[in-house]
Design an enzyme around this catalytic site. Sequence first.
Site, PDB file in Angstrom:
ATOM      1  CB  SER A   1      -0.911   0.009   1.213  1.00  0.00           C
ATOM      2  OG  SER A   1      -1.715  -1.132   1.161  1.00  0.00           O
TER       3      SER A   1
HETATM    4  C1  59J Z   1      -2.705  -7.782   3.703  1.00  0.00           C
HETATM    5  C2  59J Z   1      -1.558  -8.411   0.814  1.00  0.00           C
HETATM    6  C3  59J Z   1      -0.831  -9.988  -0.876  1.00  0.00           C
HETATM    7  C4  59J Z   1      -0.609  -9.945  -2.344  1.00  0.00           C
HETATM    8  C5  59J Z   1      -3.884  -8.480   3.635  1.00  0.00           C
HETATM    9  C6  59J Z   1      -1.890  -7.847   4.789  1.00  0.00           C
HETATM   10  C7  59J Z   1      -2.901  -8.766  -1.224  1.00  0.00           C
HETATM   11  C8  59J Z   1      -2.964  -9.317  -2.550  1.00  0.00           C
HETATM   12  C9  59J Z   1      -1.892 -10.592  -4.350  1.00  0.00           C
HETATM   13  C10 59J Z   1      -4.275  -9.284   4.709  1.00  0.00           C
HETATM   14  C11 59J Z   1      -2.277  -8.625   5.871  1.00  0.00           C
HETATM   15  C12 59J Z   1      -3.447  -9.346   5.828  1.00  0.00           C
HETATM   16  C13 59J Z   1      -1.231  -9.692  -5.373  1.00  0.00           C
HETATM   17  S1  59J Z   1      -4.265  -4.547   5.991  1.00  0.00           S
HETATM   18  O1  59J Z   1      -1.189  -2.596   3.229  1.00  0.00           O
HETATM   19  O2  59J Z   1      -4.078  -5.538   2.002  1.00  0.00           O
HETATM   20  O3  59J Z   1      -1.723  -0.167   6.695  1.00  0.00           O
HETATM   21  O4  59J Z   1      -1.410  -1.228   8.530  1.00  0.00           O
HETATM   22  O5  59J Z   1      -0.522  -8.654   1.411  1.00  0.00           O
HETATM   23  O6  59J Z   1      -3.838  -8.069  -0.806  1.00  0.00           O
HETATM   24  O7  59J Z   1      -3.974  -9.217  -3.240  1.00  0.00           O
HETATM   25  O8  59J Z   1      -3.814 -10.136   6.871  1.00  0.00           O
HETATM   26  N1  59J Z   1      -2.940  -2.372   5.699  1.00  0.00           N
HETATM   27  N2  59J Z   1      -2.688  -4.703   3.510  1.00  0.00           N
HETATM   28  N3  59J Z   1      -2.441  -7.513   1.283  1.00  0.00           N
HETATM   29  N4  59J Z   1      -1.804  -9.027  -0.427  1.00  0.00           N
HETATM   30  N5  59J Z   1      -1.843  -9.949  -3.060  1.00  0.00           N
HETATM   31  C14 59J Z   1      -3.885  -3.161   5.002  1.00  0.00           C
HETATM   32  C15 59J Z   1      -3.347  -3.447   3.633  1.00  0.00           C
HETATM   33  C16 59J Z   1      -2.385  -2.351   3.348  1.00  0.00           C
HETATM   34  C17 59J Z   1      -2.975  -2.070   6.964  1.00  0.00           C
HETATM   35  C18 59J Z   1      -3.915  -2.655   7.960  1.00  0.00           C
HETATM   36  C19 59J Z   1      -4.853  -3.708   7.413  1.00  0.00           C
HETATM   37  C20 59J Z   1      -3.088  -5.664   2.652  1.00  0.00           C
HETATM   38  C21 59J Z   1      -4.721  -1.514   8.538  1.00  0.00           C
HETATM   39  C22 59J Z   1      -2.300  -6.902   2.590  1.00  0.00           C
HETATM   40  C23 59J Z   1      -1.972  -1.104   7.434  1.00  0.00           C
HETATM   41  O9  59J Z   1      -2.869  -1.237   3.175  1.00  0.00           O
END
Ligand code: 59J
Length: 574
Positions: A293
């Site tokens: 992200s």
């Molecule tokens: C995630 C991913 C992996 C790769 C999801 C992390 C995907 C995906 C395929 C679930 C932990 C989790 C290409 S999460 O970074 O969405 O800012 O603190 O690793 O989604 O499709 O148990 N960020 N993270 N996703 N993958 N592939 C959120 C998010 C992010 C947070 C938390 C909640 C993911 C608040 C991550 C943060 O913004």
Amino acid sequence: MSDKAPTTVSRFRLKVVTGAVVLASVILLWRAVDLHVFRKDFLQDQGDARYLREQPIAAHRGMITDRNGEPLAISTPVDSVWVQPKTFSTAYSEWPKVARLLDLDLQKMQRKVLQRKDREFVYLKRHITPALAQKVMDLKLPGISLQREYHRYYPAGEVTAHVIGFTNVDDKGQEGLELAYDNWLRGVPGRQRVLKDRLGRVVRHLEQLKKPESGKILQLSLDRRLQYLAYRELKRAVLRHKARSGSAVVLDVQTGEVLAMVNQPSYNPNDRGQFKSSHTRNRAVTDVFEPGSAIKPFTVVAALQSGRFRPGSMVDTAPGRFRLGRAVIHDVRNYGRINVATVLQKSSNVGASKIALALPVDALWKVNDRVGFGMSTGSGFPGEAGGLLSRSHRLREIERATLAYGYGLSVTPLQLARAYSVLASDGILRPVSFLRVSGPVAGRRVIRADIVKQVRRMLEMVVQPGGTGTRAQIAGYRVAGKTGTVKKATTGGYSEDRYIAVFAGIAPASQPRLAMVVTINEPRNGVYYGGEVAAPVFSRVMAGALRMLGVAPDESDNPGLQLAAFARPAGGRP
Ligand code: 59J
């Protein structure tokens, strides 16, 4: 008869003797002429070779300092003790004394010297203090000599180890900036002619044929105090979260200077032993990761540049899932219909994906390319990784979508920090420098200033209540930044229990001076979100950095945000 016969005989004898004398004289004369005239050079050279030797004089290696002249690598004069084994053996009974003085194991020393009896030169011990060396020489043993050398000492030890690197025992740069700037630092050795006695000892320094030229001082961009602060906070977080490793980078956004760069695990460069690459690697520059992200602000830049989106444009992220062919993109919650700013604040993967698919095919690639992803930063750091960024026009829809929330490309922490400094400097990309830079640094405009300002505003909401990064707040200052929680890629998919926690941000948000990236690799103590693990490190280090630089607080410029910041004071523990 008795009168005459002897006369005849003696005359004959006289002739023979005279002839012999003359012949002998001629031979001697010839030999003398031959030696003195015809073979003079050869013989003189042979004679001199026994006693005159040319020896190098080690050059003093230049000091490395931080931006304020604080020493980070210093060369101090030391002596190395060496022997000519054959000659030294004539004093065999005195060896125990030498071993005791030099703190050597006598048997090992005996073996080492005796096994090399046909050599001319064997080190007994390198890099001892000149005072101790003098004690050894005071024993006045045959076949033992000193050689002046320099020993490299790193006053900040493990705190600056990854950036500075180290030299080998011969004072040559092996890693890090010691390697990159070896030519600058090392100087040119001199030469001297010395007279040696039959026992091979230097009895007189005859003349300096060439003065050694000292290496030059290297002034780095690092700030030692900030480096210490970043090191302490990163180490604390890595320990507390039982993480495998971690990195932090602080850049001056107006000059591109690296003010701090630290990694865990580290090592003590003064403790010359076996250096393991897992400890010596400058991960902030050599290791890549999928940014997740943390890339979303650049997706939003592309969206605003296209003219198809404004910060308030609505995106439907319901029901928190988005199917593309056989793949499904997930959000952690269903955020429903939200605007572009909220996509960033909540870090919606679905929102970022839908935005990306509404843009021209190469739009994301263009922005990511322009802010420096997929290529080396040009820092000149040895082993710098360029990361990976592929052109999007050949990508499938799902690949373009995942690119929008940070998968399918890889970056180094340094690259990410540099890209955020573009957001900090109203859209100007500057080269990264490990050396102190004086005066303003010209850069290249890569994003429109008005667009950058809008994205920065949105990134301020990330650290406000309702955002994922509230723990990045700093009392008195406005912060803009982005959290990331990244599942690590494994063979054939993404891990369910190995994460990287990321925070990338800039401050003060009204007129940014610094950009900082924190990555914590594989936190294994329960919490693993970027907002929980990496953001607090950002807050503490950035707060200290702003104070050190004497940056004026800007929070009062933004009254609406004040209350929130004071609700959770920086440095406080939850
Ligand atoms: C995630 C991913 C992996 C790769 C999801 C992390 C995907 C995906 C395929 C679930 C932990 C989790 C290409 S999460 O970074 O969405 O800012 O603190 O690793 O989604 O499709 O148990 N960020 N993270 N996703 N993958 N592939 C959120 C998010 C992010 C947070 C938390 C909640 C993911 C608040 C991550 C943060 O913004």
